[in-house]
Design an enzyme around this catalytic site. Structure first.
Site, PDB file in Angstrom:
ATOM      1  N   ASP A   7      26.695   5.504  88.601  1.00 22.84           N
ATOM      2  CA  ASP A   7      27.415   6.778  89.360  1.00 22.84           C
ATOM      3  C   ASP A   7      28.589   6.619  88.507  1.00 22.84           C
ATOM      4  O   ASP A   7      28.618   5.706  86.910  1.00 22.84           O
ATOM      5  CB  ASP A   7      27.787   6.499  90.632  1.00 22.84           C
ATOM      6  CG  ASP A   7      28.761   5.032  91.345  1.00 22.84           C
ATOM      7  OD1 ASP A   7      28.692   4.069  90.229  1.00 22.84           O
ATOM      8  OD2 ASP A   7      28.891   4.353  92.203  1.00 22.84           O
ATOM      9  N   CYS A  64      26.096   0.650  89.564  1.00 22.54           N
ATOM     10  CA  CYS A  64      27.373   1.816  90.106  1.00 22.54           C
ATOM     11  C   CYS A  64      28.854   0.268  89.672  1.00 22.54           C
ATOM     12  O   CYS A  64      28.875  -0.971  89.107  1.00 22.54           O
ATOM     13  CB  CYS A  64      27.339   2.030  91.456  1.00 22.54           C
ATOM     14  SG  CYS A  64      27.280   0.669  92.626  1.00 22.54           S
ATOM     15  N   THR A  66      30.084  -2.302  91.662  1.00 23.32           N
ATOM     16  CA  THR A  66      29.713  -3.129  92.385  1.00 23.32           C
ATOM     17  C   THR A  66      28.317  -3.717  92.002  1.00 23.32           C
ATOM     18  O   THR A  66      27.694  -4.878  91.488  1.00 23.32           O
ATOM     19  CB  THR A  66      29.951  -3.852  93.964  1.00 23.32           C
ATOM     20  OG1 THR A  66      29.294  -2.823  94.281  1.00 23.32           O
ATOM     21  CG2 THR A  66      31.234  -4.281  93.584  1.00 23.32           C
ATOM     22  N   HIS A  97       8.724 -14.101  89.614  1.00 25.25           N
ATOM     23  CA  HIS A  97       8.572 -14.155  91.127  1.00 25.25           C
ATOM     24  C   HIS A  97       9.016 -12.882  92.032  1.00 25.25           C
ATOM     25  O   HIS A  97       7.685 -12.915  92.922  1.00 25.25           O
ATOM     26  CB  HIS A  97       9.978 -15.163  92.046  1.00 25.25           C
ATOM     27  CG  HIS A  97       9.689 -17.388  90.956  1.00 25.25           C
ATOM     28  ND1 HIS A  97       9.957 -17.684  92.149  1.00 25.25           N
ATOM     29  CD2 HIS A  97       8.999 -17.114  89.895  1.00 25.25           C
ATOM     30  CE1 HIS A  97       9.880 -18.437  90.565  1.00 25.25           C
ATOM     31  NE2 HIS A  97       9.030 -18.307  90.481  1.00 25.25           N
ATOM     32  N   HIS A 132       3.023 -15.400  93.881  1.00 28.92           N
ATOM     33  CA  HIS A 132       4.330 -14.723  94.404  1.00 28.92           C
ATOM     34  C   HIS A 132       3.743 -13.373  94.195  1.00 28.92           C
ATOM     35  O   HIS A 132       3.837 -12.592  94.955  1.00 28.92           O
ATOM     36  CB  HIS A 132       5.243 -14.356  92.566  1.00 28.92           C
ATOM     37  CG  HIS A 132       5.520 -15.890  92.673  1.00 28.92           C
ATOM     38  ND1 HIS A 132       6.511 -16.448  93.063  1.00 28.92           N
ATOM     39  CD2 HIS A 132       5.432 -16.739  91.678  1.00 28.92           C
ATOM     40  CE1 HIS A 132       6.772 -18.219  92.667  1.00 28.92           C
ATOM     41  NE2 HIS A 132       6.325 -17.295  91.417  1.00 28.92           N
TER      42      HIS A 132
HETATM   43  C1  RB5 Z   1      32.239   3.841  93.921  1.00 33.69           C
HETATM   44  O1  RB5 Z   1      34.030   3.810  94.436  1.00 33.69           O
HETATM   45  C2  RB5 Z   1      31.624   2.443  94.326  1.00 33.69           C
HETATM   46  O2  RB5 Z   1      32.217   2.497  95.735  1.00 33.69           O
HETATM   47  C3  RB5 Z   1      30.264   2.450  94.073  1.00 33.69           C
HETATM   48  O3  RB5 Z   1      30.444   2.775  92.846  1.00 33.69           O
HETATM   49  C4  RB5 Z   1      30.029   1.036  94.326  1.00 33.69           C
HETATM   50  O4  RB5 Z   1      30.740   0.083  94.140  1.00 33.69           O
HETATM   51  C5  RB5 Z   1      29.268   0.906  95.454  1.00 33.69           C
HETATM   52  O5  RB5 Z   1      28.533  -0.089  96.139  1.00 33.69           O
END
Ligand code: RB5
Length: 144
Positions: A7, A64, A66, A97, A132
């Site tokens: 994203d 994304c 995080t 695993h 596993h």
């Molecule tokens: C987008 O702003 C952000 O929320 C997305 O990239 C991600 O970090 C969500 O988990």
């Protein structure tokens, strides 16, 4: 084949990972995004996971901001085992695993060098099977 998707929070890191993999001669399919604009990470997760499931040798890399949302979304797709990674030990374990077929990274969390070490470690490590496999089978038995 490696399927990449990100994203807007992961776009920059995705571009870096793509270039680095292509430089190593790895076959890559990039499902986007291809320029920075806001998209919803579940849509990216769905598109990548769909292609990953076409061949059992495929692996997905989702990015994304995080890595959290996109990994959560990916793990809703039956047949997907997505590991959210931020260290190389976990990258090795995710392959050995858990037989992860998708990894998720945080584009706003990881530097590019660590991200590439994680990706390279994951891609270089084989599933160990045996005990596993039984546990992986039990994970999939939870799917509804
Ligand atoms: C987008 O702003 C952000 O929320 C997305 O990239 C991600 O970090 C969500 O988990």
């Amino acid at each position: 084949m490696i399927i990449l998707g990100a994203d807007h929070g992961g776009y920059m890191l995705k571009e870096h990972v793509k270039s680095a993999l292509l430089e190593k001669g790895v076959e890559v399919t990039d499902i986007g995004i291809f320029e920075v604009h806001a998209v919803d990470y579940p849509d990216v997760a769905q598109a990548v996971c769909q292609v990953v499931l076409e061949n059992e040798d495929n692996k997905g890399i989702l990015i994304c901001g995080t890595g959290i949302g996109i990994s959560m979304a990916a793990n809703k797709v039956n047949g997907i085992r997505c590991a959210l990674l931020s260290d190389c030990y976990s990258a090795r374990m995710a392959a050995e695993h858990n037989n992860a077929n998708v990894i998720a990274l945080g584009g706003r969390v990881l530097g590019v060098d660590l991200a590439m070490e994680i990706v390279n470690t994951f891609l270089a490590t084989k599933f160990q099977g045996e005990r596993h496999q039984k546990r992986v089978d039990k994970m999939h038995a939870l799917e509804i």
